[in-house]
Design an enzyme around this catalytic site. Structure first.
Site, PDB file in Angstrom:
ATOM      1  N   ASP A 146     -38.152   9.237 -14.248  1.00 36.71           N
ATOM      2  CA  ASP A 146     -38.734   9.406 -15.577  1.00 36.71           C
ATOM      3  C   ASP A 146     -40.097  10.085 -15.459  1.00 36.71           C
ATOM      4  OD1 ASP A 146     -39.519   8.618 -18.437  1.00 36.71           O
ATOM      5  OD2 ASP A 146     -37.563   7.648 -18.233  1.00 36.71           O
ATOM      6  N   PRO A 154     -49.532  -5.192 -15.463  1.00 38.86           N
ATOM      7  CA  PRO A 154     -49.190  -6.592 -15.158  1.00 38.86           C
ATOM      8  C   PRO A 154     -47.734  -6.935 -15.394  1.00 38.86           C
ATOM      9  CG  PRO A 154     -50.610  -6.417 -17.111  1.00 38.86           C
ATOM     10  CD  PRO A 154     -50.615  -5.082 -16.449  1.00 38.86           C
ATOM     11  N   HIS A 207     -43.564   7.078 -21.370  1.00 40.89           N
ATOM     12  CA  HIS A 207     -42.106   6.855 -21.476  1.00 40.89           C
ATOM     13  C   HIS A 207     -41.553   6.078 -20.288  1.00 40.89           C
ATOM     14  CE1 HIS A 207     -37.781   8.044 -21.551  1.00 40.89           C
ATOM     15  NE2 HIS A 207     -37.958   8.046 -22.866  1.00 40.89           N
ATOM     16  N   ASN A 218     -41.647  -8.447 -16.275  1.00 43.75           N
ATOM     17  CA  ASN A 218     -41.764  -9.909 -16.181  1.00 43.75           C
ATOM     18  C   ASN A 218     -43.044 -10.327 -16.894  1.00 43.75           C
ATOM     19  OD1 ASN A 218     -41.868 -12.603 -15.553  1.00 43.75           O
ATOM     20  ND2 ASN A 218     -41.478 -12.342 -13.370  1.00 43.75           N
ATOM     21  N   THR A 220     -44.042 -13.464 -17.577  1.00 43.83           N
ATOM     22  CA  THR A 220     -44.445 -14.847 -17.307  1.00 43.83           C
ATOM     23  C   THR A 220     -45.953 -14.945 -17.113  1.00 43.83           C
ATOM     24  OG1 THR A 220     -42.316 -15.258 -16.227  1.00 43.83           O
ATOM     25  CG2 THR A 220     -44.093 -16.829 -15.798  1.00 43.83           C
ATOM     26  N   ILE A 222     -48.366 -13.915 -19.004  1.00 46.84           N
ATOM     27  CA  ILE A 222     -49.157 -12.786 -19.489  1.00 46.84           C
ATOM     28  C   ILE A 222     -49.272 -12.877 -21.007  1.00 46.84           C
ATOM     29  CG2 ILE A 222     -49.379 -10.286 -19.575  1.00 46.84           C
ATOM     30  CD1 ILE A 222     -47.570 -10.125 -17.123  1.00 46.84           C
ATOM     31  N   ASP A 363     -19.730   4.989 -22.721  1.00 47.99           N
ATOM     32  CA  ASP A 363     -19.169   3.881 -21.944  1.00 47.99           C
ATOM     33  C   ASP A 363     -19.568   2.523 -22.495  1.00 47.99           C
ATOM     34  OD1 ASP A 363     -17.776   5.303 -19.799  1.00 47.99           O
ATOM     35  OD2 ASP A 363     -19.756   6.021 -19.260  1.00 47.99           O
ATOM     36  N   SER A 387     -33.011   6.237 -24.869  1.00 43.88           N
ATOM     37  CA  SER A 387     -33.835   6.041 -23.678  1.00 43.88           C
ATOM     38  C   SER A 387     -34.150   4.566 -23.460  1.00 43.88           C
ATOM     39  CB  SER A 387     -35.166   6.801 -23.825  1.00 43.88           C
ATOM     40  OG  SER A 387     -35.010   8.173 -23.595  1.00 43.88           O
TER      41      SER A 387
END
Length: 796
Positions: A146, A154, A207, A218, A220, A222, A363, A387
């Site tokens: 990307d 964080p 992006h 994650n 946790t 924060i 799909d 995206s």
């Protein structure tokens, strides 16, 4: 990936541009250019782009790497690759002609620059269930190809394990590198950090950080962060594949500067992921949230396909956004590549996102509207797009790899597709992934082994055939599992309508073509209905094979229809004679049965012909081949002398059908004599061979008429179904009794994939009468897959 992976590049001309072409390349090819390339490997628009003496970036795919040396002579080499038979060149018109003439060149396409294409979305796809089960994607890595990743964010901290940058610079395209050191390629720590170098000042470079957070963030501990991405335990491989463009010719009016990604940069990044995988980095998915173009069929000549194929066979899924053009029947490239996993977008209430491309090449679906995730500057923001949908799927692969470490990528993909919630729309239906359901291990149920079809006694074809005027209508019935020749008393029931019945001549053709006349023409029959049973001595013909009813209109001027016909094979299991019954005592008579599979029916028909001076003295039992005794008739104090000519229904389902059956007729008291004159066994089974297309969605009913039985239907009524469907789980099947009562036969299922059903189902129909019109009701409950009911059998 609903399409197969091809082992080699298909040599065919690309008929649509690989992306949103720059302004100077947007014009259609001239007739001269198109003619020059019609049979060659060069994409026709390239001739127009170089017609004025200009040059163009192209990706050249060759049959083998040995052909690259010759191909490189056609222009200036911009990018070469370590393992793929691909090279990126800058060429003019003469270079295109040179490439077109080289036998080892498979395709020449423009190196097109293309644009980039969680709190509510993760629970929606079953992410909270995965977390509750302790599945976080630990042990896997997700490659994010990307605009780079804010590696110190964080939400992502300490989990970016590898970085690289492939960012070509080209003055003619107004493109400059976004690699921190300004070169076209750079690897190592910091090389994909979007908060350093030129990317740090470009808003569009947020992006990749947003995509990475959806896949593996994650939150946790924060404050203000989403709780988690899809796979908060997974590692991240960050690869920058975009360049900065300053010309509105490429960015669009008023949109410069912008970031776009060259196809060659994407190929280099995919090759880097493959190298990491082969050297031990546990990459399970590569995410490409970019693309352009419009494809309604698989784009098998796309130069990225070779790398995506190699990744798939090495255990890495390439997950690609379908694009944000709102196409109802197409996706962008590279989502159109058959070995890629094309992902469309839904809202949080499982509606299709209006912007998302979709259709038969799609799909799976995942949430892509209003998705909150990480952005540079340690912040969080909401973004929309396919995206945002794609990294949900990339994260799902990491979760499933942890849960099912021995399964292949193809098996994990099948698991996501088969356990997802199908979202139906015009022209197709696509599963929205549900990781929680996938974790249950409910993989697509394999197509079951076929069950032997019950041997029929009555076979029906109720397909309507118009009788030509004049001419002959022919209707077939196929007979199987009946040994030997047909019986002397084969019964043929015919139902037809005609404006002048006397013109109709009806014959039965046996499997060898031998004709048996049933009805001749007659000058005295006027218009109306023929509903007649004919008896034919067909003992000279084999029983098995295709029998054909021929209805011939011998004269013009009147029309008609063959509505229905059937073959009835009277029981061959008969014993006749005069057997004295001891007074008192027992006479035993035997019949040997063969040609069946499995056990006897639960409504075995036992016909008995007995004469006795006091019928009440007579007790009758049937003994199965396994020695099981079944009571047929008990003694009675009220029956006087006379004949017993009766059919009894016996539940003999605990005994094998084949073998020696015994009828035991006992005179329980002395003083009266009698004889057993004969007896027979009948195995009633009614088959309808009419083939029906199942509406998508919708239902159909197929009838059989049962007659000649006594009392109620059995508690173990057998229903044999032969059906084919692209998604067996869409089928819900019921049996309808003569009074309209519904009995469930087969439920719908989220785990049954496409294939054939040839199975026997058992129904407790003891509350229904045996005789009457029974119907099989077949319903397709979801749009997007089609099928047929081939035949069905009701076995008593």
């Amino acid at each position: 990936m609903k399409r197969p992976i091809w082992s080699a590049v298909v040599i065919a001309m690309i008929t649509a541009s690989l992306g949103a072409a720059p302004a100077h390349a947007a014009a259609p090819p001239s007739s001269t250019a198109a003619a020059g390339a019609m049979n060659g490997p060069v994409d026709p628009p390239l001739y127009d782009e170089t017609a004025d003496g200009g040059t163009v970036r192209v990706n050249v795919v060759t049959e083998s790497r040995t052909d690259l040396v010759d191909a490189a002579e056609a222009g200036d080499t911009l990018q070469s690759f370590d393992t793929l038979p691909v090279i990126t060149l800058k060429v003019g018109r003469s270079g295109l002609d040179e490439l077109a003439a080289q036998p080892g060149v498979v395709s020449v396409t423009e190196d097109v620059p293309v644009p980039p294409s969680l709190d509510q979305s993760v629970p929606l796809i079953g992410g909270t269930k995965a977390a509750a089960a302790g599945m976080t994607g630990t042990g896997s890595a997700i490659a994010v190809l990307d605009t780079g990743v804010a590696t110190g964010h964080p939400f992502l901290q300490d989990r970016v394990i590898a970085e690289a940058c492939f960012s070509p610079a080209d003055d003619e395209y107004s493109a400059t590198s976004l690699c921190p050191d300004g070169t076209a390629a750079e690897e190592g720590p910091g090389t994909a950090d979007s908060e350093t170098g030129a990317c740090a000042t470009i808003d569009a470079c947020s992006h990749g950080t947003h995509v990475a957070g959806i896949a593996a963030g994650n939150g946790t501990g924060i404050a203000g962060a989403p709780a988690r991405g899809v796979a908060p335990g997974a590692d991240i491989v960050a690869i920058q594949i975009f360049s900065k463009f300053t010309s509105e010719d490429f960015c669009g009016p008023g949109a410069a500067p912008c970031v776009l990604s060259f196809t060659s940069a994407q190929i280099a990044a995919l090759e880097k992921v493959l190298q990491l995988r082969r050297s031990g980095t546990p990459v399970v998915a590569a995410n490409l949230s970019l693309g352009s173009g419009r494809y309604t069929a698989a784009c098998e000549t796309d130069p990225r396909k070779l790398a995506i194929d190699d990744l798939f066979t090495s255990g890495v899924a390439t997950v690609v956004a379908s694009g944000n053009n709102g196409y109802g029947d197409a996706v962008s490239a590279p989502a159109c590549i058959s070995s890629a996993i094309a992902v469309g977008s839904t809202t949080d209430d499982d509606q299709l996102s209006s912007f998302g491309n979709r259709g038969t090449l799609l799909d799976v679906l995942a949430p892509g509207t209003g998705i909150v995730s990480s952005v540079p500057g340690d912040g969080y923001a909401s973004k929309n797009g396919t995206s945002m949908a794609a990294p949900h799927v990339a994260g799902a692969f990491a979760i499933l790899r942890e849960a099912f470490p021995t399964k292949s990528v193809q098996e994990l993909e099948s698991l996501l597709e088969s356990t997802g919630k199908t979202i139906t729309y015009t022209g197709a239906g696509t599963p929205r992934i549900d990781i929680g359901a996938a974790l249950d291990g409910t993989q697509p149920a394999p197509e079951p082994e076929p069950t032997a079809k019950p041997r029929p006694s009555v076979i029906v074809n109720n397909t309507d055939y118009a009788v030509p005027d004049p001419g002959t209508a022919q209707s077939p019935i196929t007979v199987a599992n009946i040994p030997g020749n047909a019986p002397k008393n084969l019964q043929v029931h015919v139902e037809a309508t005609h404006e002048w019945r006397g013109e109709l001549k009806i014959s039965l053709a046996d499997p060898n073509g031998k004709l048996y006349p049933l009805k001749t023409t007659s000058p005295t029959e006027n218009g109306g209905t023929i509903d007649t049973t004919y008896t034919v001595d067909a003992s000279a013909s084999p029983a098995n094979g295709t029998w054909t009813l021929q209805a011939q209109d011998t004269s013009s001027g009147a029309t008609g229809t063959l509505k229905d016909w059937s073959l009835t094979f009277p029981t061959p299991f008969t014993k006749t004679g005069s057997f004295a019954i001891p007074d008192p005592g027992t006479v035993t008579s035997e019949i040997t049965v063969s040609g069946f599979s499995g056990n006897a029916p639960s409504a075995l028909q036992v016909y008995v012909d007995v004469t006795h001076e006091w019928r009440g003295d007579v007790k009758i039992d049937l003994v199965g081949p396994d020695g099981t005794s079944y009571p047929v008739k008990s003694t009675s104090g009220t029956e006087n002398g006379g004949d017993i000519k009766a059919t009894y229904s016996v539940d003999a389902s605990t005994s094998p059908a084949n073998g020696t059956w015994k009828l035991q007729v006992r005179d329980a008291s002395d003083g009266a004599t009698g004889t057993l004159n004969g007896w027979s066994l009948a195995f009633p089974s009614y088959e309808n061979q009419t083939r029906y297309s199942v509406p998508d969605p919708g239902g159909l009913s197929s009838p059989v008429t049962v007659s000649g039985l006594t009392g109620a239907a059995p508690k173990k009524l057998r229903v044999y179904v032969d059906a084919t469907h692209e998604w067996r789980g869409d089928l819900e099947i019921h049996l309808v009794d003569p009074n309209g009562k519904l009995y469930p036969v087969k439920p719908d299922s989220s785990t049954e994939s496409g294939g054939t059903i040839q199975q026997i189902y058992t129904v407790d129909a003891g509350a229904s009468p045996a005789n009457g019109i029974w119907k099989l009701r077949v319903e397709d409950i979801s749009q997007g897959a089609t099928g047929t009911l081939n035949s069905w059998t009701l076995a008593f």
